[in-house]
Write a protein that holds these residues in place. Sequence first.
Motif, PDB file in Angstrom:
ATOM      1  N   GLN A 138      44.714  40.350  47.247  1.00 65.30           N
ATOM      2  CA  GLN A 138      43.581  39.708  46.571  1.00 65.30           C
ATOM      3  C   GLN A 138      43.818  39.683  45.059  1.00 65.30           C
ATOM      4  O   GLN A 138      44.672  40.387  44.546  1.00 65.30           O
ATOM      5  CB  GLN A 138      42.288  40.472  46.848  1.00 65.30           C
ATOM      6  N   THR A 139      43.006  38.862  44.378  1.00 66.10           N
ATOM      7  CA  THR A 139      43.032  38.853  42.917  1.00 66.10           C
ATOM      8  C   THR A 139      41.780  39.490  42.342  1.00 66.10           C
ATOM      9  O   THR A 139      41.736  39.811  41.171  1.00 66.10           O
ATOM     10  CB  THR A 139      43.178  37.421  42.364  1.00 66.10           C
ATOM     11  N   GLY A 140      40.728  39.633  43.144  1.00 71.19           N
ATOM     12  CA  GLY A 140      39.513  40.330  42.726  1.00 71.19           C
ATOM     13  C   GLY A 140      38.585  39.513  41.858  1.00 71.19           C
ATOM     14  O   GLY A 140      38.992  38.626  41.131  1.00 71.19           O
ATOM     15  N   ARG A 187      36.016  31.251  47.114  1.00 71.10           N
ATOM     16  CA  ARG A 187      36.912  31.803  48.136  1.00 71.10           C
ATOM     17  C   ARG A 187      38.087  30.883  48.448  1.00 71.10           C
ATOM     18  O   ARG A 187      39.078  31.320  49.016  1.00 71.10           O
ATOM     19  CB  ARG A 187      36.129  32.081  49.418  1.00 71.10           C
ATOM     20  N   TYR A 222      32.439  45.390  47.123  1.00 66.61           N
ATOM     21  CA  TYR A 222      32.681  44.309  48.067  1.00 66.61           C
ATOM     22  C   TYR A 222      31.735  43.145  47.789  1.00 66.61           C
ATOM     23  O   TYR A 222      30.681  43.315  47.194  1.00 66.61           O
ATOM     24  CB  TYR A 222      32.445  44.791  49.503  1.00 66.61           C
ATOM     25  N   SER A 266      36.843  43.779  44.806  1.00 67.96           N
ATOM     26  CA  SER A 266      37.355  42.895  45.857  1.00 67.96           C
ATOM     27  C   SER A 266      37.107  41.429  45.519  1.00 67.96           C
ATOM     28  O   SER A 266      36.304  41.105  44.646  1.00 67.96           O
ATOM     29  CB  SER A 266      36.670  43.218  47.188  1.00 67.96           C
ATOM     30  N   ASP A 267      37.777  40.540  46.263  1.00 66.37           N
ATOM     31  CA  ASP A 267      37.557  39.101  46.102  1.00 66.37           C
ATOM     32  C   ASP A 267      36.093  38.748  46.342  1.00 66.37           C
ATOM     33  O   ASP A 267      35.438  39.318  47.217  1.00 66.37           O
ATOM     34  CB  ASP A 267      38.403  38.311  47.109  1.00 66.37           C
ATOM     35  N   GLY A 291      41.131  43.421  42.802  1.00 66.66           N
ATOM     36  CA  GLY A 291      41.543  43.018  44.138  1.00 66.66           C
ATOM     37  C   GLY A 291      42.137  44.138  44.965  1.00 66.66           C
ATOM     38  O   GLY A 291      42.717  45.070  44.443  1.00 66.66           O
ATOM     39  N   ARG A 292      41.940  44.007  46.279  1.00 67.36           N
ATOM     40  CA  ARG A 292      42.595  44.880  47.242  1.00 67.36           C
ATOM     41  C   ARG A 292      43.924  44.219  47.599  1.00 67.36           C
ATOM     42  O   ARG A 292      44.290  43.207  47.019  1.00 67.36           O
ATOM     43  CB  ARG A 292      41.684  45.046  48.448  1.00 67.36           C
TER      44      ARG A 292
END
Length: 80
Positions: free
Chosen positions: A71-73, A78, A9, A39-40, A67-68
């Motif tokens: 998202q793109t991760g 942001r 995260y 995650s992002d 990503g979740r």
Amino acid sequence: METTGTVAYEGDAPSSWAIDATVSDEAVLTWAGKPFVVSDGTATHRDTRIRPHGTGRILMQEKIVLGRAGQTGGDRPRDW
């Protein structure tokens, strides 16, 4: 074997995950890794180093998920 997946995260500092292993002569390492989810906004480093000796063998599968849901991760602004 990993018992569950890992999620990186966003945080105040970068994160890291590392494995450093040696496979002895005539040994076999079987590793079916669980997903590593980025995650992002995450700044993370994953490092895998496995050294076989002699006839040692490595059977490995790693899964990286960028990503979740929705998202793109990864480490990015942001407002993208």
